[in-house]
Design a protein around this motif. Structure first.
Motif, mmCIF file in Angstrom:
data_model
loop_
_atom_site.group_PDB
_atom_site.id
_atom_site.type_symbol
_atom_site.label_atom_id
_atom_site.label_comp_id
_atom_site.label_asym_id
_atom_site.label_seq_id
_atom_site.Cartn_x
_atom_site.Cartn_y
_atom_site.Cartn_z
ATOM 1 N N SER A 110 16.153 1.830 3.031
ATOM 2 C CA SER A 110 16.406 2.052 4.457
ATOM 3 C C SER A 110 16.669 0.748 5.211
ATOM 4 O O SER A 110 16.613 0.720 6.436
ATOM 5 N N GLY A 111 16.966 -0.317 4.484
ATOM 6 C CA GLY A 111 17.170 -1.610 5.104
ATOM 7 C C GLY A 111 15.930 -2.477 4.976
ATOM 8 O O GLY A 111 14.897 -2.051 4.466
ATOM 9 N N PHE A 112 16.035 -3.711 5.449
ATOM 10 C CA PHE A 112 14.937 -4.655 5.318
ATOM 11 C C PHE A 112 13.726 -4.204 6.133
ATOM 12 O O PHE A 112 13.848 -3.882 7.316
ATOM 13 N N VAL A 113 12.584 -4.122 5.483
ATOM 14 C CA VAL A 113 11.352 -3.764 6.176
ATOM 15 C C VAL A 113 10.846 -5.006 6.900
ATOM 16 O O VAL A 113 10.582 -6.029 6.263
ATOM 17 N N PRO A 114 10.721 -4.975 8.231
ATOM 18 C CA PRO A 114 10.341 -6.172 8.980
ATOM 19 C C PRO A 114 9.019 -6.770 8.492
ATOM 20 O O PRO A 114 8.110 -6.048 8.074
ATOM 21 N N THR A 115 8.950 -8.084 8.568
ATOM 22 C CA THR A 115 7.748 -8.798 8.139
ATOM 23 C C THR A 115 6.508 -8.271 8.844
ATOM 24 O O THR A 115 5.446 -8.097 8.232
ATOM 25 N N GLU A 116 6.631 -7.984 10.145
ATOM 26 C CA GLU A 116 5.487 -7.505 10.918
ATOM 27 C C GLU A 116 4.981 -6.158 10.388
ATOM 28 O O GLU A 116 3.777 -5.887 10.401
ATOM 29 N N VAL A 117 5.897 -5.323 9.926
ATOM 30 C CA VAL A 117 5.499 -4.025 9.372
ATOM 31 C C VAL A 117 4.742 -4.230 8.059
ATOM 32 O O VAL A 117 3.722 -3.581 7.799
ATOM 33 N N LYS A 118 5.238 -5.128 7.238
ATOM 34 C CA LYS A 118 4.557 -5.414 5.971
ATOM 35 C C LYS A 118 3.150 -5.951 6.225
ATOM 36 O O LYS A 118 2.183 -5.542 5.554
ATOM 37 N N ILE A 119 3.027 -6.845 7.184
ATOM 38 C CA ILE A 119 1.715 -7.418 7.508
ATOM 39 C C ILE A 119 0.762 -6.330 7.995
ATOM 40 O O ILE A 119 -0.393 -6.243 7.543
ATOM 41 N N THR A 120 1.242 -5.484 8.901
ATOM 42 C CA THR A 120 0.398 -4.411 9.425
ATOM 43 C C THR A 120 0.002 -3.445 8.316
ATOM 44 O O THR A 120 -1.148 -2.977 8.264
ATOM 45 N N LEU A 121 0.936 -3.141 7.409
ATOM 46 C CA LEU A 121 0.611 -2.252 6.291
ATOM 47 C C LEU A 121 -0.526 -2.833 5.455
ATOM 48 O O LEU A 121 -1.495 -2.129 5.129
ATOM 49 N N ILE A 122 -0.429 -4.102 5.118
ATOM 50 C CA ILE A 122 -1.469 -4.732 4.296
ATOM 51 C C ILE A 122 -2.794 -4.763 5.038
ATOM 52 O O ILE A 122 -3.854 -4.482 4.453
ATOM 53 N N ASP A 123 -2.764 -5.068 6.331
ATOM 54 C CA ASP A 123 -4.005 -5.087 7.114
ATOM 55 C C ASP A 123 -4.641 -3.701 7.162
ATOM 56 O O ASP A 123 -5.870 -3.554 7.085
ATOM 57 N N ARG A 124 -3.822 -2.671 7.318
ATOM 58 C CA ARG A 124 -4.352 -1.309 7.336
ATOM 59 C C ARG A 124 -4.940 -0.936 5.979
ATOM 60 O O ARG A 124 -5.999 -0.316 5.887
#
Length: 303
Positions: free
Chosen positions: A23-37
């Protein structure tokens, strides 16, 4: 052998799950939030990034920024995939807690995937493992295509066992056995595990099953019966394999947790928190949640 009393879940979503996102590049902020969650669910092991050439895996080009941005939770290991010395150097600079290397049990897959033989790929890992150990960093070894290959078809348990044996001898503390294209069945899983156990102690064996043919949960139960106590999985069933046509994602962490709860096997992971996280990342990526348990139970609003 009886079921293990406890299983360690190794969460693959941020790396194996996202690296093949279409679906395109997953933004860095989304990756960070995913890992934090994910860190807040009770997981103790998260594969957070991959330090590979952005030419080959553009989705993972922000590995250093992701590792710098996450809130590191106490007791959680944040790992990264490092196929070569350049990747290892970058991973160490990003302060990863553990690194991983990957080889294939199929010669055809190795040639198509990384353009070299199995023997050549393993030889390339020797300096990576040595350098990681010199810095006090543990190395995990992955073996892919352990129950089938998209190019050569069947893969013999004996071949899987030999690759696993070599990775262990080279210094990998744990060997993860991956059904990359998700074609395995419970009997295959047991036979493959039986072969690997001739060389690798059971407590150092993990399994990494994809769900292309809907067999992942059945396969996991088959190896749990044999005492396997380390399972790789991916929140919301994120993932796939770019070199295997039709390969679906990893088995969903939510589905694994539901299975283990039903067997009275402890994980320390909060199923509802994982379900909520799975719906969140699926929404961010505008994709269908790949977890059957999540779809059945639904999201619960957090306070």
């Amino acid at each position: 052998m009886s079921l293990p009393p406890q299983v360690r879940i190794v969460e693959m979503g941020p790396r194996d799950g996202l690296q093949n996102a279409t679906s395109g590049f997953v933004p860095t902020e989304v990756k960070i939030t995913l890992i934090d969650r994910l860190s807040a669910t009770g997981l103790t092991h998260i594969e957070a990034a991959s330090f590979v050439s952005p030419k080959w895996v553009p989705q993972m080009r922000d590995g250093a920024a992701v590792m710098a941005g996450i809130q590191r939770a106490k007791g959680v290991t944040y790992a990264a995939l490092t196929p070569n010395l350049q990747g290892l150097t970058a991973a160490l600079a990003a302060n990863v807690g553990e690194v991983a290397v990957f080889g294939a049990a199929s010669e055809a897959f190795s040639q198509k995937n990384i353009n070299c033989s199995i023997a050549e790929s393993l030889a390339r890992f020797e300096p990576v493992i040595e350098a990681a150990h010199a810095q006090g960093v543990r190395v995990r070894g992955y073996v892919s295509t352990v129950m089938g290959c998209p190019y050569q078809g069947d893969v013999s348990p004996a071949q899987v066992a030999q690759v696993a044996r070599q990775l262990l001898a080279m210094g990998c503390y744990e060997i993860s056995l991956g059904d990359t294209i998700g074609v395995g069945t419970p009997l295959q899983a047991k036979r493959m595990l039986e072969a690997v156990r001739q060389y690798v102690p059971l407590e150092q064996i993990a399994v990494h099953f994809h769900d292309t043919y809907g067999q992942a949960i059945a396969n996991l139960y088959a190896v749990l019966e044999e005492g396997v106590a380390i399972i790789d999985s991916s929140v919301a069933g994120l993932g796939g394999c770019p070199y295997a046509a039709g390969a679906s994602g990893n088995v969903a962490t939510e589905d694994v947790l539901y299975l283990l709860q039903g067997l009275d096997i402890a994980t320390g992971v909060d199923l509802q928190a994982m379900i909520n996280t799975g719906f969140w990342i699926s929404q961010q990526m505008q994709r269908q949640n790949g977890s059957k348990v999540a779809l059945a139970k639904g999201i619960k609003h957090e306070n």
